[in-house]
Design a protein around this motif. Structure first.
Motif, short mmCIF file in Angstrom:
data_model
loop_
_atom_site.label_atom_id
_atom_site.label_comp_id
_atom_site.label_asym_id
_atom_site.label_seq_id
_atom_site.Cartn_x
_atom_site.Cartn_y
_atom_site.Cartn_z
N ALA A 117 0.87 -1.19 0.10
CA ALA A 117 0.36 -0.15 -0.04
C ALA A 117 0.62 0.86 -0.04
O ALA A 117 0.73 1.92 -0.18
CB ALA A 117 -1.14 -0.10 0.81
N ASN B 93 -5.81 2.90 -0.36
CA ASN B 93 -4.64 2.27 0.31
C ASN B 93 -4.70 2.11 1.66
O ASN B 93 -3.95 2.48 2.55
CB ASN B 93 -3.19 2.80 -0.46
CG ASN B 93 -2.83 2.06 -1.76
OD1 ASN B 93 -3.17 1.11 -1.63
ND2 ASN B 93 -2.03 2.94 -2.89
N GLU C 65 1.23 4.33 -3.04
CA GLU C 65 1.63 5.77 -2.73
C GLU C 65 2.58 6.41 -3.44
O GLU C 65 2.62 7.75 -3.46
CB GLU C 65 1.33 5.66 -1.64
CG GLU C 65 -0.26 6.09 -1.02
CD GLU C 65 -1.47 6.82 -1.43
OE1 GLU C 65 -1.21 7.67 -1.91
OE2 GLU C 65 -1.80 5.88 -2.28
#
Length: 233
Positions: free
Chosen positions: A96, A114, A100
């Motif tokens: 996750a 996320n 990003e």
């Protein structure tokens, strides 16, 4: 494999063209290269392997929670399970955060997904860490709260993604359905396993739900790894 060609003088051809033997040799060398070239793992396969490692750690840890629910000396299996869960949180949190940092997508839905994934893993990891306190009367309050909060995040993540369910491919529909079902079992586990203190049967049911949810969570990476790869020339 390096394809070797003989010189015109060696081939016996006045104009320098390759003889039939040269062509057959070159073809054999090229086919040898194709047979011996190792397939390169795709990024999707790597992500699936990382997810599968996390799912396996969660499943083993959840089995410890089931063990805990049926014995009198429950501290050891609790801490074994929590230790494995901390390890299981690492792969999913990494994926996750990686998404990003690399900005793989820029949609709001992607960032929300996320955020829920990271929130769920942090809730589980923090809750697991507090199970190692000497003061378990306090530690288990944080553990139960962290587990339930994390479970709610992991239920909301696939639930929000269901809005585009009809436009997904069949494999993704199956994976998303499995994620949603796993989230339901996580919420049941967080509620009954942590807070059904007045009913041993409900508490045991809740701890079994941890194992069921964790096993179902392995559906997505398994489907991804079993998906046939596109043929390349």
């Amino acid at each position: 494999c390096k394809v070797s060609r003989r010189s015109p003088a060696q081939s016996g051809s006045a104009c320098g063209s390759a003889t039939r033997g040269d062509v057959d040799s070159d073809r054999d060398d090229e086919q040898c290269c194709e047979r011996t070239a190792a397939p390169q793992p795709t990024m999707g396969s790597i992500v699936a392997i990382v997810q599968l490692i996390g799912a396996i750690l969660f499943s083993i840890g959840s089995a410890c929670f089931v063990w805990m629910a049926f014995v009198d000396d429950w501290v050891l299996p609790l801490r074994l399970g929590c230790g494995l869960w901390i390890g299981g949180c690492v792969p999913y949190t990494f994926l996750a955060v990686r998404g990003e940092v690399l900005r793989e997508e820029k949609t709001i839905a992607f960032h929300v997904a996320n955020a829920l994934q990271i929130g769920g893993m942090l809730g589980w990891a923090i809750g697991s860490a507090f199970a190692f306190l000497d003061d378990l009367d306090f530690g288990l309050q944080v553990t139960n709260g962290g587990f339930l909060a994390g479970s709610c995040c992991l239920f909301l993540d696939p639930l929000l993604q269901c809005r585009k369910f009809g436009g997904l491919e069949r494999d993704e529909q199956i994976s998303l359905s499995a994620d949603l079902i796993a989230g339901v079992f996580y919420v049941l586990a967080g509620g009954f396993g942590g807070y059904a203190v007045d009913s041993m049967e409900l508490m045991q049911f809740g701890n079994v739900c941890w194992l069921v949810g964790s096993l179902i969570s392995g559906t997505r990476p398994i489907i991804a790894l079993c998906r046939p790869k596109a043929s390349t020339k």
